[in-house]
Write a protein that holds these residues in place. Structure first.
Motif, PDB file in Angstrom:
ATOM      1  N   UNK A  96     -16.645   0.613  17.317  1.00 21.21           N
ATOM      2  CA  UNK A  96     -15.888   1.809  17.716  1.00 21.21           C
ATOM      3  C   UNK A  96     -16.430   3.033  16.985  1.00 21.21           C
ATOM      4  N   UNK A  97     -16.217   4.171  17.587  1.00 23.77           N
ATOM      5  CA  UNK A  97     -16.552   5.460  16.979  1.00 23.77           C
ATOM      6  C   UNK A  97     -15.818   6.526  17.781  1.00 23.77           C
ATOM      7  N   UNK A 114       0.343  -9.386  20.076  1.00 24.72           N
ATOM      8  CA  UNK A 114      -0.913  -9.972  19.614  1.00 24.72           C
ATOM      9  C   UNK A 114      -1.603  -9.004  18.657  1.00 24.72           C
ATOM     10  N   UNK A 115      -2.375  -9.546  17.712  1.00 21.04           N
ATOM     11  CA  UNK A 115      -3.124  -8.726  16.771  1.00 21.04           C
ATOM     12  C   UNK A 115      -4.560  -8.575  17.256  1.00 21.04           C
ATOM     13  N   UNK A 116      -4.949  -7.313  17.539  1.00 19.55           N
ATOM     14  CA  UNK A 116      -6.256  -7.088  18.176  1.00 19.55           C
ATOM     15  C   UNK A 116      -7.085  -5.996  17.496  1.00 19.55           C
ATOM     16  N   UNK A 117      -6.638  -5.422  16.381  1.00 15.95           N
ATOM     17  CA  UNK A 117      -7.362  -4.309  15.761  1.00 15.95           C
ATOM     18  C   UNK A 117      -8.445  -4.809  14.808  1.00 15.95           C
ATOM     19  N   UNK A 118      -9.179  -3.856  14.241  1.00 16.51           N
ATOM     20  CA  UNK A 118     -10.217  -4.173  13.264  1.00 16.51           C
ATOM     21  C   UNK A 118      -9.687  -4.106  11.834  1.00 16.51           C
ATOM     22  N   UNK A 150       0.852  -1.179   0.000  1.00 16.68           N
ATOM     23  CA  UNK A 150       0.000   0.000   0.000  1.00 16.68           C
ATOM     24  C   UNK A 150       0.894   1.238   0.000  1.00 16.68           C
ATOM     25  N   UNK A 151       0.442   2.285  -0.651  1.00 12.19           N
ATOM     26  CA  UNK A 151       1.204   3.525  -0.732  1.00 12.19           C
ATOM     27  C   UNK A 151       0.459   4.601   0.050  1.00 12.19           C
ATOM     28  N   UNK A 152       1.179   5.334   0.865  1.00 13.16           N
ATOM     29  CA  UNK A 152       0.566   6.399   1.663  1.00 13.16           C
ATOM     30  C   UNK A 152      -0.060   7.438   0.734  1.00 13.16           C
ATOM     31  N   UNK A 153      -1.368   7.672   0.898  1.00 13.07           N
ATOM     32  CA  UNK A 153      -2.041   8.677   0.076  1.00 13.07           C
ATOM     33  C   UNK A 153      -2.063  10.038   0.762  1.00 13.07           C
ATOM     34  N   UNK A 154      -2.213  10.045   2.091  1.00 15.80           N
ATOM     35  CA  UNK A 154      -2.212  11.295   2.861  1.00 15.80           C
ATOM     36  C   UNK A 154      -2.085  10.941   4.335  1.00 15.80           C
ATOM     37  N   UNK A 155      -2.057  11.952   5.176  1.00 21.59           N
ATOM     38  CA  UNK A 155      -2.022  11.726   6.616  1.00 21.59           C
ATOM     39  C   UNK A 155      -2.757  12.874   7.309  1.00 21.59           C
ATOM     40  N   UNK A 156      -3.307  12.573   8.498  1.00 26.34           N
ATOM     41  CA  UNK A 156      -4.037  13.575   9.252  1.00 26.34           C
ATOM     42  C   UNK A 156      -3.703  13.441  10.738  1.00 26.34           C
ATOM     43  N   UNK A 157      -3.654  14.591  11.390  1.00 25.89           N
ATOM     44  CA  UNK A 157      -3.338  14.583  12.826  1.00 25.89           C
ATOM     45  C   UNK A 157      -4.396  13.822  13.614  1.00 25.89           C
ATOM     46  N   UNK A 158      -5.654  13.956  13.217  1.00 27.20           N
ATOM     47  CA  UNK A 158      -6.735  13.204  13.841  1.00 27.20           C
ATOM     48  C   UNK A 158      -7.765  12.825  12.787  1.00 27.20           C
ATOM     49  N   UNK A 159      -8.313  11.617  12.919  1.00 26.59           N
ATOM     50  CA  UNK A 159      -9.355  11.154  12.007  1.00 26.59           C
ATOM     51  C   UNK A 159     -10.471  10.519  12.828  1.00 26.59           C
ATOM     52  N   UNK A 160     -11.719  10.881  12.502  1.00 25.84           N
ATOM     53  CA  UNK A 160     -12.856  10.238  13.159  1.00 25.84           C
ATOM     54  C   UNK A 160     -13.128   8.922  12.446  1.00 25.84           C
ATOM     55  N   UNK A 161     -13.110   7.847  13.195  1.00 30.64           N
ATOM     56  CA  UNK A 161     -13.328   6.518  12.628  1.00 30.64           C
ATOM     57  C   UNK A 161     -14.592   5.912  13.219  1.00 30.64           C
ATOM     58  N   UNK A 162     -15.449   5.407  12.319  1.00 36.60           N
ATOM     59  CA  UNK A 162     -16.739   4.865  12.712  1.00 36.60           C
ATOM     60  C   UNK A 162     -16.857   3.452  12.134  1.00 36.60           C
ATOM     61  N   UNK A 163     -16.988   2.470  13.004  1.00 33.44           N
ATOM     62  CA  UNK A 163     -17.010   1.078  12.580  1.00 33.44           C
ATOM     63  C   UNK A 163     -18.200   0.758  11.677  1.00 33.44           C
TER      64      UNK A 163
END
Length: 306
Positions: free
Chosen positions: A216-217, A246-250, A194-207
């Motif tokens: 999560x939200x 251990x792998x625990x993310x979504x 995968x290639x980095x497209x952009x980055x943000x200091x904070x992102x709202x993530x909604x499952x």
């Protein structure tokens, strides 16, 4: 007698010198005779004048957009991606490609990509055979109206191993290893490059946007964007406990809050490369900038110019 012979010898020598200097002497006197010119013309092979090739002028490509800003510095994996406001029919794609010019001194090719969020024919990408060389100056033209010039910066390639829960970061030849946590079983992080497209200091993530219900939200910090399907590499408090173990993310790649995530965020730029190994399904070419998951032969086969 000796003096007479000497005079005749001197005259003969002068005549000989004049004879040997024939062309120059005739030119000084007004040029070669018609007979001489005819003999020269007969001796020369006939040459047919070739017409000077003319370049087909570029025309405007309405509705075309280039993903890289003029003057931008990008990582070694960044493809040049041109998208269109409309889907280009297959019958027009070869002509459209002829309107796209890249000046970089590399072996590269355009390829039509089915973007995850666009119609077939709305996106065509250019990538070199191998990653760009740091320091390369690139100029790209999309028809007569759009020109971008950008620079390839230093090299940064990160390799995430989901089995060892680590990320090896190679930056300009220097390597460090970072503990990470990736997708839990059933929610595995995409395999592949995968290639980095952009980055943000904070992102709202909604499952709910990725069909994971109400898992999560909230806001996540130091978010490095990897796919349009929602894969990020970001700070995750769970990594404080599980990174390296251990792998625990979504499905995202989680880094600890002790400065590990911030350090990676601060140094990464669009175009840097993140490759995941040891996982399951490989990320699609059109899911973000997954261009490097196609072999060179597959990539070239996607061009309309055969």
């Amino acid at each position: 007698m000796r003096s007479g012979r000497a005079a005749r010898a001197t005259s003969a020598a002068a005549l000989c010198a004049l004879t040997l200097a024939g062309c120059s002497a005739q030119a000084a006197a007004g040029g070669p005779s018609r007979e001489a010119n005819a003999r020269v013309a007969e001796a020369r092979p006939s040459v047919t004048a070739k017409p000077t090739p003319t370049r087909t002028p570029l025309r405007a490509l309405e509705g075309a957009h280039i993903n890289i800003a003029d003057g931008q510095t990008v990582g070694v994996g960044m493809p040049i991606s041109v998208t269109f406001d409309r889907a280009i029919p297959a019958s027009e794609r070869a002509d459209t490609e002829r309107q796209l010019k890249v000046k970089a001194g590399v072996d590269g090719s355009w390829s039509w990509v089915k973007d995850r969020n666009l119609l077939d024919g709305q996106r065509v990408d250019f990538r070199p055979r191998e990653y760009w060389t740091p320091g390369t100056e690139v100029t790209v033209r999309a028809g007569a109206g759009i020109t971008r010039t950008f620079t390839v910066g230093r090299s940064l390639v990160a390799t995430v191993d989901v089995r060892s829960h680590t990320m090896k970061v190679v930056k300009d030849g220097r390597t460090r290893t970072v503990p990470v946590t990736t997708g839990a079983p059933g929610m595995e992080t995409w395999n592949g490059t995968m290639v980095v497209s952009d980055k943000q200091r904070e992102v709202f993530m909604d499952s709910r946007t990725v069909n994971y219900g109400d898992a999560y939200a909230g806001y996540y910090s130091y978010a490095v964007h990897l796919t349009t399907s929602g894969t990020y590499l970001h700070e995750n408090p769970k990594a404080n406990t599980y990174a390296g173990r251990q792998n625990v993310t979504h499905g995202c790649v989680g880094l600890a809050t002790d400065g590990t995530a911030k350090r990676f965020y601060d140094e990464v730029i669009p175009g840097d490369v993140v490759t995941v190994v040891g996982s399951k399904d490989t990320v699609a070419v059109g899911n973000g900038y997954g261009d490097w998951n196609a072999s060179w032969e597959e990539w070239r086969a996607g061009s309309a110019l055969k």
